[in-house]
Design a protein around this motif. Sequence first.
Motif, mmCIF file in Angstrom:
data_model
loop_
_atom_site.group_PDB
_atom_site.id
_atom_site.type_symbol
_atom_site.label_atom_id
_atom_site.label_comp_id
_atom_site.label_asym_id
_atom_site.label_seq_id
_atom_site.Cartn_x
_atom_site.Cartn_y
_atom_site.Cartn_z
ATOM 1 N N GLY A 119 -1.879 8.161 5.974
ATOM 2 C CA GLY A 119 -2.900 7.593 6.851
ATOM 3 C C GLY A 119 -2.430 6.632 7.492
ATOM 4 N N ASP A 120 -3.083 6.343 8.906
ATOM 5 C CA ASP A 120 -2.936 5.797 10.078
ATOM 6 C C ASP A 120 -3.656 4.290 9.606
ATOM 7 O OD1 ASP A 120 -2.214 4.289 12.329
ATOM 8 O OD2 ASP A 120 -3.642 5.580 13.488
ATOM 9 N N HIS A 121 -3.317 3.581 8.823
ATOM 10 C CA HIS A 121 -4.059 2.337 8.387
ATOM 11 C C HIS A 121 -3.876 0.962 9.366
ATOM 12 C CE1 HIS A 121 -4.788 3.406 4.307
ATOM 13 N NE2 HIS A 121 -3.581 4.099 4.382
ATOM 14 N N ASP A 122 -2.924 1.070 10.399
ATOM 15 C CA ASP A 122 -3.020 -0.022 11.244
ATOM 16 C C ASP A 122 -3.785 0.632 12.508
ATOM 17 O OD1 ASP A 122 -1.605 -1.678 9.844
ATOM 18 O OD2 ASP A 122 0.271 -0.635 10.445
ATOM 19 N N ASN A 123 -4.306 1.947 12.639
ATOM 20 C CA ASN A 123 -4.953 2.310 13.965
ATOM 21 C C ASN A 123 -4.141 2.457 15.064
ATOM 22 O OD1 ASN A 123 -7.218 3.185 12.207
ATOM 23 N ND2 ASN A 123 -7.830 1.107 12.576
ATOM 24 N N ASP A 124 -2.803 2.680 14.881
ATOM 25 C CA ASP A 124 -1.907 2.422 16.092
ATOM 26 C C ASP A 124 -1.188 3.877 16.411
ATOM 27 O OD1 ASP A 124 -0.293 2.745 13.943
ATOM 28 O OD2 ASP A 124 0.913 1.032 14.180
ATOM 29 N N GLY A 125 -1.655 4.923 15.712
ATOM 30 C CA GLY A 125 -1.218 6.363 15.988
ATOM 31 C C GLY A 125 0.030 6.634 15.207
ATOM 32 N N LYS A 126 0.435 5.501 14.287
ATOM 33 C CA LYS A 126 1.826 5.829 13.590
ATOM 34 C C LYS A 126 1.327 5.750 12.233
ATOM 35 C CE LYS A 126 4.421 3.105 16.939
ATOM 36 N NZ LYS A 126 4.995 1.956 17.160
ATOM 37 N N VAL A 127 2.274 6.672 11.496
ATOM 38 C CA VAL A 127 2.031 6.627 9.987
ATOM 39 C C VAL A 127 2.869 5.633 9.226
ATOM 40 C CG1 VAL A 127 2.403 7.956 7.872
ATOM 41 C CG2 VAL A 127 1.473 9.083 10.028
ATOM 42 N N ASP A 128 2.607 4.972 8.339
ATOM 43 C CA ASP A 128 3.236 3.707 7.554
ATOM 44 C C ASP A 128 4.049 4.589 6.276
ATOM 45 O OD1 ASP A 128 2.126 2.015 9.567
ATOM 46 O OD2 ASP A 128 0.231 1.840 7.935
ATOM 47 N N ASP A 129 4.823 3.582 5.994
ATOM 48 C CA ASP A 129 5.403 4.160 4.710
ATOM 49 C C ASP A 129 5.154 3.220 3.607
ATOM 50 O OD1 ASP A 129 7.534 5.326 3.227
ATOM 51 O OD2 ASP A 129 9.067 4.018 3.526
ATOM 52 N N ARG A 130 3.824 3.492 3.165
ATOM 53 C CA ARG A 130 3.130 2.510 2.105
ATOM 54 C C ARG A 130 3.323 3.464 0.908
ATOM 55 N NH1 ARG A 130 -1.865 -0.835 4.765
ATOM 56 N NH2 ARG A 130 -0.829 -1.115 6.929
ATOM 57 N N LYS A 131 3.497 2.592 -0.253
ATOM 58 C CA LYS A 131 3.594 3.197 -1.429
ATOM 59 C C LYS A 131 2.565 2.428 -2.553
ATOM 60 C CE LYS A 131 7.641 5.495 -0.667
ATOM 61 N NZ LYS A 131 7.154 6.374 0.299
ATOM 62 N N ILE A 132 2.047 3.227 -3.287
ATOM 63 C CA ILE A 132 1.093 2.699 -4.187
ATOM 64 C C ILE A 132 1.649 1.869 -5.084
ATOM 65 C CG2 ILE A 132 1.432 4.583 -5.911
ATOM 66 C CD1 ILE A 132 -1.474 4.464 -6.635
ATOM 67 N N GLU A 133 3.034 1.849 -5.407
ATOM 68 C CA GLU A 133 3.529 0.851 -6.367
ATOM 69 C C GLU A 133 3.878 -0.540 -5.512
ATOM 70 O OE1 GLU A 133 4.852 3.754 -5.331
ATOM 71 O OE2 GLU A 133 5.236 5.051 -7.231
ATOM 72 N N ASN A 134 3.595 -0.564 -4.182
ATOM 73 C CA ASN A 134 3.770 -1.954 -3.554
ATOM 74 C C ASN A 134 2.571 -2.154 -2.988
ATOM 75 O OD1 ASN A 134 6.381 -1.503 -3.617
ATOM 76 N ND2 ASN A 134 6.610 -0.516 -1.712
ATOM 77 N N GLU A 135 1.483 -1.395 -2.883
ATOM 78 C CA GLU A 135 0.165 -1.940 -2.037
ATOM 79 C C GLU A 135 -0.582 -2.234 -3.310
ATOM 80 O OE1 GLU A 135 -0.791 -1.944 1.291
ATOM 81 O OE2 GLU A 135 1.314 -1.838 1.510
ATOM 82 N N PHE A 136 -0.872 -1.283 -4.251
ATOM 83 C CA PHE A 136 -2.169 -1.433 -5.219
ATOM 84 C C PHE A 136 -1.427 -1.590 -6.730
ATOM 85 C CE2 PHE A 136 -3.954 1.357 -1.867
ATOM 86 C CZ PHE A 136 -4.741 0.451 -1.525
ATOM 87 N N LEU A 137 -1.002 -2.586 -7.144
ATOM 88 C CA LEU A 137 -0.032 -2.882 -8.076
ATOM 89 C C LEU A 137 -0.663 -2.676 -9.585
ATOM 90 C CD1 LEU A 137 1.907 -5.992 -7.126
ATOM 91 C CD2 LEU A 137 2.793 -3.572 -7.207
ATOM 92 N N ILE A 138 -1.976 -3.219 -9.448
ATOM 93 C CA ILE A 138 -2.978 -2.979 -10.776
ATOM 94 C C ILE A 138 -3.531 -1.874 -10.771
ATOM 95 C CG2 ILE A 138 -5.115 -4.145 -11.455
ATOM 96 C CD1 ILE A 138 -4.691 -6.636 -9.732
#
Length: 145
Positions: A119-138
């Motif tokens: 997903g382009d979460h920053d709306n900058d046209g670039k795909v991030d390297d986000r991981k569920i383990e880091n973004e949504f711990l709970i």
Amino acid sequence: MKRILTISIIHLILTLNSCKEKETSGIIIAETLYVHQGYETNKELRNLIQETLNKNEKAIPKMISFPCGGGAGCYDLGFVLTQIIYQIGEENFNQMVLRLDRNEIKGLRSLIRVGLEYGDHDNDGKVDDRKIENEFLILNETLKK
């Protein structure tokens, strides 16, 4: 007469397609998922998005099983889910998930993973390297159980 009927049908199809929306309450429906939707499926997805934003946990299983067409369309559905989580907050979303049974949330972790990854979460046209383990711990811990 046949020509008028054909033109009328084409006009109706174009009108219905133009009624589709790519965004609902700040949640973007990314291109691959959007283009494969007719008016009714787009409306259904927008309703599910709104129900989830209104913290109706029964919308989550419907969202998980929503026909995304496979591949990139399902990545886009994951992107929709991750945007919802960011908007309502991880804790609120987690509380909704806790009220569901295991069968109702099957596949949710996978959708969130691909939504974060592609997903382009920053709306900058670039795909991030986000991981569920880091973004949504709970939420990650809840979904691993």
